[in-house]
Each structure stands twice: as structure tokens, then as C-alpha cells.
Design a protein around this motif. Structure first.
Motif, mmCIF file in Angstrom:
data_model
loop_
_atom_site.group_PDB
_atom_site.id
_atom_site.type_symbol
_atom_site.label_atom_id
_atom_site.label_comp_id
_atom_site.label_asym_id
_atom_site.label_seq_id
_atom_site.Cartn_x
_atom_site.Cartn_y
_atom_site.Cartn_z
ATOM 1 N N VAL A 275 39.275 39.315 -25.225
ATOM 2 C CA VAL A 275 40.667 39.718 -25.036
ATOM 3 C C VAL A 275 41.385 39.633 -26.388
ATOM 4 O O VAL A 275 40.844 39.084 -27.350
ATOM 5 C CB VAL A 275 41.395 38.809 -24.014
ATOM 6 N N ASP A 298 41.411 33.084 -16.702
ATOM 7 C CA ASP A 298 42.630 32.676 -15.997
ATOM 8 C C ASP A 298 42.710 31.157 -15.870
ATOM 9 O O ASP A 298 43.784 30.563 -16.031
ATOM 10 C CB ASP A 298 42.692 33.320 -14.613
ATOM 11 N N ARG A 315 50.626 38.928 -19.373
ATOM 12 C CA ARG A 315 49.617 39.944 -19.675
ATOM 13 C C ARG A 315 50.315 41.248 -20.022
ATOM 14 O O ARG A 315 50.989 41.843 -19.181
ATOM 15 C CB ARG A 315 48.680 40.148 -18.489
ATOM 16 N N LYS A 317 48.578 43.943 -21.148
ATOM 17 C CA LYS A 317 47.629 44.838 -20.497
ATOM 18 C C LYS A 317 46.521 43.960 -19.920
ATOM 19 O O LYS A 317 46.562 42.744 -20.030
ATOM 20 C CB LYS A 317 47.049 45.850 -21.489
ATOM 21 N N GLU A 318 45.531 44.602 -19.320
ATOM 22 C CA GLU A 318 44.454 43.843 -18.694
ATOM 23 C C GLU A 318 43.772 42.906 -19.681
ATOM 24 O O GLU A 318 43.435 41.782 -19.365
ATOM 25 C CB GLU A 318 43.423 44.802 -18.097
ATOM 26 N N ASN A 319 43.589 43.378 -20.920
ATOM 27 C CA ASN A 319 42.886 42.563 -21.914
ATOM 28 C C ASN A 319 43.778 42.146 -23.078
ATOM 29 O O ASN A 319 43.284 41.764 -24.136
ATOM 30 C CB ASN A 319 41.663 43.317 -22.437
ATOM 31 N N ARG A 320 45.082 42.224 -22.901
ATOM 32 C CA ARG A 320 46.020 41.795 -23.939
ATOM 33 C C ARG A 320 46.985 40.777 -23.349
ATOM 34 O O ARG A 320 47.630 41.031 -22.324
ATOM 35 C CB ARG A 320 46.785 42.983 -24.520
ATOM 36 N N ILE A 321 47.075 39.612 -24.014
ATOM 37 C CA ILE A 321 47.846 38.490 -23.497
ATOM 38 C C ILE A 321 48.826 38.018 -24.561
ATOM 39 O O ILE A 321 48.505 38.013 -25.758
ATOM 40 C CB ILE A 321 46.902 37.341 -23.087
#
Length: 330
Positions: A275, A298, A315, A317-321
């Protein structure tokens, strides 16, 4: 898209274009289906006229495809739902039919043909013919020729992998990346060599020889507990002690933080869970001492949130935190 598929099957792509196409092929099931449909169409129409839209020398294309795909070594792959071998096996069967139709003879495979294993978005474990165990990180590829374990133990690596090499003093184990070579007799170590990134070698046991293909200078012999990083352009190498054992967390599934800065924690989480994490300036120097073992992303984030209640995790995006918060500077 038809033109790209045709170029791929005819082996008319450059190395970089082919690598990107195969990565997309691994992740896009619809694309892999289109490749197989195109291959089947070639086989059906090959004895008459080829589709004008492909604009290819079909017999020559078939020959190239057959030479690349008619033989693949089987490997012990203990993880992974979808691999390039599955795609290659399907294409190989259809391509072989077309090739026989054009040539009407069987052609022996040669030592130049490579057995290839690629991982998509997850870890894959495999055993090479010499007994060496390999843990292949996400979006990584290893390949070797049919004489591996007999006259050589040479493999090519793109991406990251952990190796537990069976000792054989008469046949050194050599890993080749774009700009470097790693040579061992038998030991445990990790190589990280993703495209356009620095190459990093971390040694767990034994000794490892690490050299640049471009830079002048002697080979670095790394011992257990040592690491070396070669710049992305292959011109500069830095040797050091392994100070952060979390380099192996992607396969050990254990992260150990000892008074670590939040910026360092985020970097280790990125490498472990694939990620991208953005850390707000106010909390970059927040420190944490915590062990995170066998946890999902998570669950790891929940541990951070419990440790720093004032921190917010979102989040993008799905892979950006994004990690944000106040009151933690210095």
C-alpha cells in the motif's frame, strides 16, 4: 488492443513493453482470455488467410510463440490463485497445434527456453529443481533454463524474493537482475530488485557475493547480518549492517517496532502490505514500540489507532492510506 496482443504473441515487443504487458496479463483475466481467443483464431485461420487487422507473418509468429511456450518446467507453487504458468500452459497447447499445422514436424526445445514463475498480487512459494526454497514477493518473476541444477544454477529475478539455497560447492547459485549479480554456494538471504528501483540484498546466514554489472570495483562479500544497496542506475553501492529486520516482514508476517518513528512504521507497512501511506507532518516523529504478528493490514492499523487515539486513519483509495493527527510533533 489487438495490435498489442499480436505483437506479444509474435515476440515483437521490447523488453520493457513485454514486461508491462505480462504484468497486465497477470492481473486482467479479460485480457488473458482475449490472448487465448486470438491464439485460437490464428490456429483456425492459419492454414488459409490471416486476419488483415493483425498484419503479421503468421507462420513466423507461430514459430516464435511455440518456441517460447511449448515447454515449461513444473514448480511446487504452494500459494497463489492465478499465475503466468496457467496462462502460458493454455497458450502453449493452442500454439503447439498451430505450429504443427504449419511445420508438420516436431521441434525439440532448446536450453535457451526458460521456465518462468510470476506472482501477481500475493506471495508465492516454490521449490527449484536443486531443492532451493524460494518465497516470491508480489509482482515478482523468476526464470531459469532447462539445465538448471545440472550445468548451472543461474536464475533471473525481477521483483523481490527470499532464498534458502541448498549448498553445492561445484555449482554456485547466481541471481541476475538488470544491474547486478548475487552469487552464493548455500545460504539464506533476500534480494529486492524491482524495476527502476535500487537493488537491496539482506543476508540472514552464510556469505553472499554482490556485484554491480555497471560500476567498477570489487565484489562485496556480505555476511550474516549485513546488507548492501545498489543504486537504481547500478553505479553506486552502499554496505551496512542490517538495522531493520522488518525487511523480511512480507513473508514472516511479523513487524517489530522499537521506539520507531511513525514515518518508519509507515514505510515498513508499505513494503509488507503493498500500500501507499501518507503521514501528516505533525505525527511523522511520533514513536511506537509494538510487535505486530500475523495481522492483516486493517488489524495493524487498528493497533496504531489504539496506540495513538488522537490519530485519524483514512483510506484515500483501496491501496492508499492517510495518517493524520495533532499534538505529536517532537
Amino acid at each position: 488492443m489487438e495490435e498489442l496482443i499480436a505483437k506479444y504473441l509474435a515476440d515483437e515487443m521490447g523488453a520493457e513493453e513485454r514486461s508491462k504487458f505480462e504484468e497486465q496479463l497477470l492481473l486482467d483475466e479479460q485480457l488473458s482470455n482475449e490472448v487465448q481467443k486470438t491464439t485460437a483464431a490464428w490456429e483456425i485461420s492459419g492454414r488459409t488467410n490471416q486476419p488483415p487487422s493483425l498484419n503479421l507473418n503468421t507462420p513466423q509468429a507461430w514459430e516464435k510463440v511455440a518456441q517460447q511456450t511449448t515447454k515449461q518446467r513444473s514448480l511446487v507453487a504452494e500459494k497463489g490463485r492465478f499465475s503466468f504458468l496457467k496462462i502460458a500452459a493454455s497458450i502453449a497447447f493452442i500454439a503447439a497445434l498451430g505450429y504443427i499445422g504449419w511445420q508438420n514436424i516436431a521441434q525439440k526445445t532448446t536450453a535457451e527456453q526458460l521456465a518462468t514463475v510470476a506472482s501477481s498480487g500475493e506471495i508465492k512459494e516454490l521449490t527449484l529443481p536443486d531443492g532451493t526454497s524460494v518465497k516470491l514477493n508480489a509482482f515478482s518473476t523468476v526464470s531459469y533454463d532447462e539445465d538448471f541444477g545440472k550445468t548451472n544454477r543461474n536464475i533471473s529475478l525481477t521483483g523481490a524474493a527470499n532464498f534458502d539455497v541448498v549448498r553445492n560447492e561445484s555449482l554456485p547459485f547466481v541471481i541476475s537482475t538488470e544491474n547486478s549479480e548475487v552469487e552464493v554456494l548455500g545460504t539464506s538471504f533476500e534480494v529486492r530488485a524491482y524495476e527502476a528501483e535500487a537493488v537491496e540484498v539482506n543476508v540472514s546466514s552464510g556469505k553472499v557475493g554482490f556485484r554491480s554489472k555497471k560500476a567498477k570495483g570489487e565484489e562485496q562479500v556480505l555476511e550474516a547480518g549485513e546488507k548492501a544497496v545498489l543504486s537504481a542506475d547500478g553505479t553506486k553501492m552502499v554496505r551496512d549492517k542490517v538495522r531493520n529486520k522488518n525487511y523480511a516482514a512480507w513473508w514472516t508476517r511479523e513487524l517489530i517496532f522499537e521506539n520507531a518513528r511513525m514515518s518508519e512504521v509507515a514505510r515498513d507497512l508499505e513494503k509488507t502490505y503493498w500500500v501507499k501511506i501518507e503521514v501528516a507532518e505533525d505525527i511523522r516523529d511520533c514513536r511506537i514500540s509494538q510487535n505486530v504478528k500475523d495481522k492483516s493490514l486493517d488489524e495493524a492499523l487498528e493497533i496504531l489507532e489504539a496506540t495513538f487515539p488522537s490519530m485519524t486513519i483514512s483510506r484515500v483509495k483501496e491501496n492508499r492510506i492517510k495518517l493524520d493527527g495533532v499534538g505529536c510533533t517532537h
